[in-house]
Design an enzyme around this catalytic site. Structure first.
Site, PDB file in Angstrom:
ATOM      1  N   ASP A  25      77.581 -32.034 -20.736  1.00 41.71           N
ATOM      2  CA  ASP A  25      76.460 -32.956 -20.568  1.00 41.71           C
ATOM      3  C   ASP A  25      75.754 -33.299 -21.878  1.00 41.71           C
ATOM      4  O   ASP A  25      75.256 -34.409 -22.044  1.00 41.71           O
ATOM      5  CB  ASP A  25      75.443 -32.391 -19.582  1.00 41.71           C
ATOM      6  CG  ASP A  25      75.998 -32.275 -18.181  1.00 41.71           C
ATOM      7  OD1 ASP A  25      76.959 -32.993 -17.842  1.00 41.71           O
ATOM      8  OD2 ASP A  25      75.473 -31.441 -17.406  1.00 41.71           O
ATOM      9  N   HIS A  74      75.308 -31.766 -14.810  1.00 41.19           N
ATOM     10  CA  HIS A  74      75.993 -30.857 -13.886  1.00 41.19           C
ATOM     11  C   HIS A  74      75.042 -29.722 -13.506  1.00 41.19           C
ATOM     12  O   HIS A  74      74.390 -29.148 -14.373  1.00 41.19           O
ATOM     13  CB  HIS A  74      77.213 -30.220 -14.554  1.00 41.19           C
ATOM     14  CG  HIS A  74      78.361 -31.136 -14.751  1.00 41.19           C
ATOM     15  ND1 HIS A  74      78.399 -32.086 -15.754  1.00 41.19           N
ATOM     16  CD2 HIS A  74      79.547 -31.235 -14.089  1.00 41.19           C
ATOM     17  CE1 HIS A  74      79.554 -32.728 -15.693  1.00 41.19           C
ATOM     18  NE2 HIS A  74      80.272 -32.243 -14.696  1.00 41.19           N
TER      19      HIS A  74
END
Length: 148
Positions: A25, A74
């Site tokens: 991410d 996530h």
């Protein structure tokens, strides 16, 4: 001593699962790659495929996934670890991911990760991760933006 080792090992595996999310991410490839053994297998399944070794991880992340996702977050939960011996363990966890695709579409993904963890020379890493997608869906009409 085995009880302490198992506790320390569980924390190490938890960090691997977290570093997967943070590395991906935050676009920190070195952090992401560090969780995998060189001979790893990452079976993402449809629509992405199977990737072998660090070269496969590099291809999957840099050539396929990061170009497809402008942003992602996530959230991995419910990590369950079962040791098969002192240096091998199986893990299962669930993940929810929300993000924006390269064409600006908000997207949500839910999946289960099945991991094979292995300790080599005192270091735990992932040797295999299988991803079972539950849904991979656009959020029609929704634009994901940072708060003003």
């Amino acid at each position: 001593m085995q009880r302490i080792d198992r506790l320390e090992s569980r924390f190490a595996m938890h960090d691997l699962v977290s570093d997967y999310c943070h590395g991906f991410d935050k676009r920190d490839f070195d952090r992401f790659l560090a969780i995998w053994w060189e001979d790893c297998v990452w079976e993402i399944g449809p629509p992405f495929g199977r990737f072998n070794g660090h070269a496969g991880i590099n291809e999957a992340v840099k050539d396929i996934l990061w170009p497809a996702w402008l942003k992602s977050t996530h959230c991995t939960t419910n990590l369950r670890v079962n040791f098969t011996d002192d240096d091998h363990a199986l893990g299962v966890s669930d993940v929810d991911c929300i993000g924006t695709t390269s064409d600006g579409q908000a997207q949500t993904v839910a999946a289960t990760y099945s991991d094979v963890f292995e300790r080599r020379a005192g270091v735990w890493k992932i040797v295999r991760r299988d991803v079972k997608m539950h849904h991979f869906s656009p959020l029609v009409g929704i634009t994901l933006e940072a708060p003003a």
